[in-house]
Design a protein around this motif. Structure first.
Motif, mmCIF file in Angstrom:
data_model
loop_
_atom_site.group_PDB
_atom_site.id
_atom_site.type_symbol
_atom_site.label_atom_id
_atom_site.label_comp_id
_atom_site.label_asym_id
_atom_site.label_seq_id
_atom_site.Cartn_x
_atom_site.Cartn_y
_atom_site.Cartn_z
ATOM 1 N N VAL A 22 19.780 36.834 43.756
ATOM 2 C CA VAL A 22 19.829 35.812 42.708
ATOM 3 C C VAL A 22 20.224 34.468 43.299
ATOM 4 O O VAL A 22 19.637 33.431 42.966
ATOM 5 C CB VAL A 22 20.799 36.232 41.582
ATOM 6 N N ILE A 23 21.211 34.480 44.192
ATOM 7 C CA ILE A 23 21.673 33.219 44.781
ATOM 8 C C ILE A 23 20.612 32.632 45.700
ATOM 9 O O ILE A 23 20.327 31.429 45.652
ATOM 10 C CB ILE A 23 22.998 33.439 45.536
ATOM 11 N N ALA A 24 19.999 33.466 46.535
ATOM 12 C CA ALA A 24 19.023 32.967 47.506
ATOM 13 C C ALA A 24 17.661 32.697 46.876
ATOM 14 O O ALA A 24 16.944 31.811 47.330
ATOM 15 C CB ALA A 24 18.867 33.969 48.645
ATOM 16 N N GLY A 25 17.305 33.462 45.852
ATOM 17 C CA GLY A 25 15.987 33.314 45.263
ATOM 18 C C GLY A 25 16.069 32.871 43.819
ATOM 19 O O GLY A 25 16.461 31.750 43.515
ATOM 20 N N SER A 26 15.720 33.793 42.936
ATOM 21 C CA SER A 26 15.724 33.483 41.513
ATOM 22 C C SER A 26 16.210 34.695 40.733
ATOM 23 O O SER A 26 16.483 35.752 41.297
ATOM 24 C CB SER A 26 14.313 33.111 41.051
ATOM 25 N N ARG A 27 16.287 34.514 39.433
ATOM 26 C CA ARG A 27 16.701 35.626 38.581
ATOM 27 C C ARG A 27 15.692 36.776 38.676
ATOM 28 O O ARG A 27 16.073 37.946 38.654
ATOM 29 C CB ARG A 27 16.824 35.140 37.143
ATOM 30 N N ALA A 28 14.409 36.451 38.761
ATOM 31 C CA ALA A 28 13.383 37.488 38.879
ATOM 32 C C ALA A 28 13.573 38.316 40.152
ATOM 33 O O ALA A 28 13.370 39.534 40.141
ATOM 34 C CB ALA A 28 11.993 36.848 38.861
ATOM 35 N N ASP A 29 13.964 37.664 41.245
ATOM 36 C CA ASP A 29 14.251 38.393 42.483
ATOM 37 C C ASP A 29 15.417 39.357 42.281
ATOM 38 O O ASP A 29 15.410 40.481 42.777
ATOM 39 C CB ASP A 29 14.578 37.430 43.625
ATOM 40 N N GLY A 30 16.429 38.920 41.541
ATOM 41 C CA GLY A 30 17.567 39.776 41.246
ATOM 42 C C GLY A 30 17.184 40.961 40.386
ATOM 43 O O GLY A 30 17.661 42.075 40.608
ATOM 44 N N VAL A 31 16.317 40.726 39.407
ATOM 45 C CA VAL A 31 15.858 41.813 38.542
ATOM 46 C C VAL A 31 15.072 42.828 39.358
ATOM 47 O O VAL A 31 15.247 44.048 39.207
ATOM 48 C CB VAL A 31 15.017 41.265 37.369
ATOM 49 N N ARG A 32 14.208 42.351 40.250
ATOM 50 C CA ARG A 32 13.440 43.273 41.095
ATOM 51 C C ARG A 32 14.362 44.078 42.004
ATOM 52 O O ARG A 32 14.174 45.279 42.191
ATOM 53 C CB ARG A 32 12.418 42.503 41.920
ATOM 54 N N ALA A 33 15.380 43.439 42.552
ATOM 55 C CA ALA A 33 16.333 44.150 43.412
ATOM 56 C C ALA A 33 17.112 45.188 42.604
ATOM 57 O O ALA A 33 17.357 46.302 43.074
ATOM 58 C CB ALA A 33 17.292 43.162 44.076
ATOM 59 N N ALA A 34 17.498 44.849 41.383
ATOM 60 C CA ALA A 34 18.228 45.793 40.536
ATOM 61 C C ALA A 34 17.351 46.980 40.154
ATOM 62 O O ALA A 34 17.805 48.132 40.185
ATOM 63 C CB ALA A 34 18.741 45.086 39.280
ATOM 64 N N LEU A 35 16.099 46.713 39.807
ATOM 65 C CA LEU A 35 15.183 47.809 39.471
ATOM 66 C C LEU A 35 14.910 48.700 40.684
ATOM 67 O O LEU A 35 14.856 49.925 40.560
ATOM 68 C CB LEU A 35 13.867 47.253 38.918
ATOM 69 N N GLY A 36 14.761 48.097 41.843
ATOM 70 C CA GLY A 36 14.555 48.880 43.059
ATOM 71 C C GLY A 36 15.755 49.737 43.389
ATOM 72 O O GLY A 36 15.622 50.910 43.770
ATOM 73 N N SER A 37 16.929 49.191 43.210
ATOM 74 C CA SER A 37 18.153 49.951 43.452
ATOM 75 C C SER A 37 18.278 51.105 42.461
ATOM 76 O O SER A 37 18.628 52.227 42.836
ATOM 77 C CB SER A 37 19.358 49.025 43.346
ATOM 78 N N GLY A 38 17.974 50.842 41.200
ATOM 79 C CA GLY A 38 18.022 51.891 40.183
ATOM 80 C C GLY A 38 17.017 52.997 40.451
ATOM 81 O O GLY A 38 17.332 54.184 40.305
ATOM 82 N N CYS A 39 15.811 52.623 40.863
ATOM 83 C CA CYS A 39 14.790 53.627 41.198
ATOM 84 C C CYS A 39 15.213 54.465 42.401
ATOM 85 O O CYS A 39 15.008 55.677 42.424
ATOM 86 C CB CYS A 39 13.444 52.955 41.476
ATOM 87 N N GLY A 40 15.815 53.819 43.381
ATOM 88 C CA GLY A 40 16.304 54.546 44.553
ATOM 89 C C GLY A 40 17.381 55.547 44.190
ATOM 90 O O GLY A 40 17.384 56.682 44.679
ATOM 91 N N LEU A 41 18.302 55.150 43.317
ATOM 92 C CA LEU A 41 19.344 56.071 42.868
ATOM 93 C C LEU A 41 18.757 57.231 42.074
ATOM 94 O O LEU A 41 19.204 58.378 42.203
ATOM 95 C CB LEU A 41 20.371 55.325 42.020
#
Length: 65
Positions: A22-41
């Motif tokens: 989120v800090i380096a990119g945008s909110r959309a980047d943060g959402v994608r990272a959160a979804l990827g983390s959730g899918c991995g879990l």
């Protein structure tokens, strides 16, 4: 309880990754990272459940022998 509580309050690697995105990119980047983390879990939990099921099934066979 006093020893475990601080450990549960410390942000983990997933939180750190999402915040960094989120800090380096945008909110959309943060959402994608959160979804990827959730899918991995989710995948990790599914494989753990499959492995535990296999272990329980094999232990029944080992006990019967």
């Amino acid at each position: 309880m006093a020893a475990v509580t601080p450990l549960t309050l410390i942000p983990g690697t997933s939180f750190t990754l999402v915040t960094q995105q989120v800090i380096a990119g945008s909110r959309a980047d943060g959402v994608r990272a959160a979804l990827g983390s959730g899918c991995g879990l989710l995948v990790h939990a599914i494989f753990a459940a499959i492995g535990l099921s296999a272990l329980v099934m094999a232990s029944g066979t080992a006990t019967a022998s």
